[in-house]
Design an enzyme around this catalytic site. Sequence first.
Site, PDB file in Angstrom:
ATOM      1  N   SER A 140     -18.213  49.653   4.946  1.00  0.00           N
ATOM      2  CA  SER A 140     -18.169  51.146   5.128  1.00  0.00           C
ATOM      3  C   SER A 140     -17.548  51.584   6.355  1.00  0.00           C
ATOM      4  O   SER A 140     -17.305  50.673   7.402  1.00  0.00           O
ATOM      5  CB  SER A 140     -19.556  51.579   4.905  1.00  0.00           C
ATOM      6  OG  SER A 140     -19.825  53.193   5.340  1.00  0.00           O
ATOM      7  N   TYR A 153     -28.651  52.163   7.098  1.00  0.00           N
ATOM      8  CA  TYR A 153     -27.290  51.746   6.293  1.00  0.00           C
ATOM      9  C   TYR A 153     -26.306  51.164   7.479  1.00  0.00           C
ATOM     10  O   TYR A 153     -25.770  50.192   7.075  1.00  0.00           O
ATOM     11  CB  TYR A 153     -27.030  53.128   5.687  1.00  0.00           C
ATOM     12  CG  TYR A 153     -25.706  52.893   4.973  1.00  0.00           C
ATOM     13  CD1 TYR A 153     -25.679  52.421   3.637  1.00  0.00           C
ATOM     14  CD2 TYR A 153     -24.456  53.531   5.348  1.00  0.00           C
ATOM     15  CE1 TYR A 153     -24.653  52.165   2.883  1.00  0.00           C
ATOM     16  CE2 TYR A 153     -23.243  53.238   4.868  1.00  0.00           C
ATOM     17  CZ  TYR A 153     -23.299  52.698   3.323  1.00  0.00           C
ATOM     18  OH  TYR A 153     -22.115  52.605   2.595  1.00  0.00           O
ATOM     19  N   LYS A 157     -24.356  47.651   7.230  1.00  0.00           N
ATOM     20  CA  LYS A 157     -22.916  47.498   6.951  1.00  0.00           C
ATOM     21  C   LYS A 157     -22.346  46.766   8.122  1.00  0.00           C
ATOM     22  O   LYS A 157     -21.248  46.047   7.804  1.00  0.00           O
ATOM     23  CB  LYS A 157     -22.552  48.667   6.846  1.00  0.00           C
ATOM     24  CG  LYS A 157     -22.855  49.437   5.421  1.00  0.00           C
ATOM     25  CD  LYS A 157     -22.530  48.260   4.302  1.00  0.00           C
ATOM     26  CE  LYS A 157     -22.814  48.947   2.707  1.00  0.00           C
ATOM     27  NZ  LYS A 157     -22.395  48.254   1.531  1.00  0.00           N
TER      28      LYS A 157
HETATM   29  N1  LIG Z   1     -19.213  56.351  -1.834  1.00  0.00           N
HETATM   30  C1  LIG Z   1     -18.501  56.205  -0.511  1.00  0.00           C
HETATM   31  O1  LIG Z   1     -17.926  57.169  -0.121  1.00  0.00           O
HETATM   32  C2  LIG Z   1     -18.671  54.989   0.202  1.00  0.00           C
HETATM   33  C3  LIG Z   1     -18.290  54.810   1.256  1.00  0.00           C
HETATM   34  C4  LIG Z   1     -18.409  53.669   2.396  1.00  0.00           C
HETATM   35  C5  LIG Z   1     -19.060  52.611   1.667  1.00  0.00           C
HETATM   36  N2  LIG Z   1     -19.522  52.681   0.210  1.00  0.00           N
HETATM   37  C6  LIG Z   1     -19.925  51.370  -0.349  1.00  0.00           C
HETATM   38  O2  LIG Z   1     -19.439  51.454  -1.738  1.00  0.00           O
HETATM   39  C7  LIG Z   1     -20.624  50.730  -2.523  1.00  0.00           C
HETATM   40  C8  LIG Z   1     -20.612  51.760  -3.684  1.00  0.00           C
HETATM   41  O3  LIG Z   1     -21.196  53.051  -3.385  1.00  0.00           O
HETATM   42  P1  LIG Z   1     -21.385  54.189  -4.232  1.00  0.00           P
HETATM   43  O4  LIG Z   1     -21.071  55.281  -3.166  1.00  0.00           O
HETATM   44  O5  LIG Z   1     -20.711  54.016  -5.564  1.00  0.00           O
HETATM   45  O6  LIG Z   1     -23.004  54.099  -4.569  1.00  0.00           O
HETATM   46  P2  LIG Z   1     -23.884  54.669  -5.361  1.00  0.00           P
HETATM   47  O7  LIG Z   1     -23.090  55.844  -6.479  1.00  0.00           O
HETATM   48  O8  LIG Z   1     -25.103  55.121  -5.105  1.00  0.00           O
HETATM   49  O9  LIG Z   1     -23.828  53.405  -6.542  1.00  0.00           O
HETATM   50  C9  LIG Z   1     -24.517  52.280  -6.258  1.00  0.00           C
HETATM   51  C10 LIG Z   1     -24.709  51.256  -7.273  1.00  0.00           C
HETATM   52  O10 LIG Z   1     -25.417  50.091  -6.616  1.00  0.00           O
HETATM   53  C11 LIG Z   1     -26.499  49.444  -7.732  1.00  0.00           C
HETATM   54  N3  LIG Z   1     -27.533  49.129  -7.046  1.00  0.00           N
HETATM   55  C12 LIG Z   1     -28.201  49.606  -5.931  1.00  0.00           C
HETATM   56  N4  LIG Z   1     -29.357  48.592  -5.487  1.00  0.00           N
HETATM   57  C13 LIG Z   1     -29.235  47.699  -6.448  1.00  0.00           C
HETATM   58  C14 LIG Z   1     -29.608  46.554  -6.780  1.00  0.00           C
HETATM   59  N5  LIG Z   1     -31.022  46.021  -6.078  1.00  0.00           N
HETATM   60  N6  LIG Z   1     -29.394  45.799  -7.755  1.00  0.00           N
HETATM   61  C15 LIG Z   1     -28.001  45.761  -8.387  1.00  0.00           C
HETATM   62  N7  LIG Z   1     -27.464  47.010  -8.327  1.00  0.00           N
HETATM   63  C16 LIG Z   1     -27.946  47.810  -7.345  1.00  0.00           C
HETATM   64  C17 LIG Z   1     -26.696  51.110  -8.276  1.00  0.00           C
HETATM   65  O11 LIG Z   1     -27.232  50.805  -9.667  1.00  0.00           O
HETATM   66  P3  LIG Z   1     -28.799  50.723 -10.135  1.00  0.00           P
HETATM   67  O12 LIG Z   1     -29.487  51.811  -9.736  1.00  0.00           O
HETATM   68  O13 LIG Z   1     -28.572  51.030 -11.692  1.00  0.00           O
HETATM   69  O14 LIG Z   1     -29.294  49.443  -9.604  1.00  0.00           O
HETATM   70  C18 LIG Z   1     -25.465  51.838  -8.402  1.00  0.00           C
HETATM   71  O15 LIG Z   1     -24.820  51.050  -9.768  1.00  0.00           O
HETATM   72  C19 LIG Z   1     -21.863  50.573  -1.585  1.00  0.00           C
HETATM   73  O16 LIG Z   1     -21.745  49.336  -1.020  1.00  0.00           O
HETATM   74  C20 LIG Z   1     -21.503  51.437  -0.676  1.00  0.00           C
HETATM   75  O17 LIG Z   1     -22.169  51.297   0.726  1.00  0.00           O
HETATM   76  C21 LIG Z   1     -19.458  53.794  -0.458  1.00  0.00           C
END
Ligand SMILES: NC(=O)c1ccc[n+]([C@@H]2O[C@H](COP(=O)([O-])OP(=O)(O)OC[C@H]3O[C@@H](n4cnc5c(N)ncnc54)[C@H](OP(=O)(O)O)[C@@H]3O)[C@@H](O)[C@H]2O)c1
Length: 232
Positions: A140, A153, A157
Amino acid sequence: MKTEKNKRVVITGTTRGLGRALVAEFIRQGHIVAGCGRTTKRIHELRAEFGGPHTFDVVDVADDPEVELWAKGVVQAGSAPDLLINNAALINRSAPLWEVPADEFSKVVDVNLKGVVNVLRHFLPPMIRRGTGVVVNFSSGWGRSTDAEVAPYCATKWAIEGLTQALAQELPAGLAAIPLNPGIIDTEMLRSCFGPSAASYPAPGSWARKAVPFLLRLGPSDNGRRLTAPGG
Ligand SMILES: NC(=O)c1ccc[n+]([C@@H]2O[C@H](COP(=O)([O-])OP(=O)(O)OC[C@H]3O[C@@H](n4cnc5c(N)ncnc54)[C@H](OP(=O)(O)O)[C@@H]3O)[C@@H](O)[C@H]2O)c1
């Protein structure tokens, strides 16, 4: 023999957000995806929408025995992944560190850090035996900088950055481990910390159209590089 069109891609956390968008785009481009998440209803929806040879399983990455079973099934049904994407993660409810309850802090560490290691523990050995494959661990912006109210968080990360670079030093030639900052994308996770202003960032679908070609180009020469995806 694999063509550029049928790479085997394993992605954690495919029930929404970036993981869900990656599934659709990898499949659209002709690749074979194995995904997981905890939300049963959404896993069933993924199965209904995409069908075989793609597979979607209810797996909690924080549960090592569940991950072991999932990995065995995925590898037996096809092969070791060509591309393994550790995407699943949680963010703490925005709060100063001293107000984050112990169980919430533990959950963030269990999923974001220990969950990634569980997935590596069970998918890496067959990749190493075959001698090829790329691991991408989602970091991140908050794995390289910090902000108030997201300390748990940030801690996980930053740990992913260090863990992935150390892993890169262990992997045999032919494999790669890469810490990747996906950028800033409008997902449920972003909304939980940015509120309505998250809407000014790209949608997951448009991000994935740029991120997938970038992910497919990664190879052994990228081992240990700290990268940022385009599109976010
Ligand atoms: N969005 C951004 O701007 C951003 C920025 C920097 C980094 N990231 C990183 O990108 C990745 C995806 O983020 P996102 O924004 O798409 O988040 P999100 O919308 O909250 O989705 C997270 C996903 O992870 C799954 N998950 C959570 N806990 C889990 C577990 N214990 N076992 C299996 N699956 C699990 C959730 O599914 P369930 O709840 O069904 O398990 C969901 O499908 C993450 O690593 C995040 O830190 C995102």
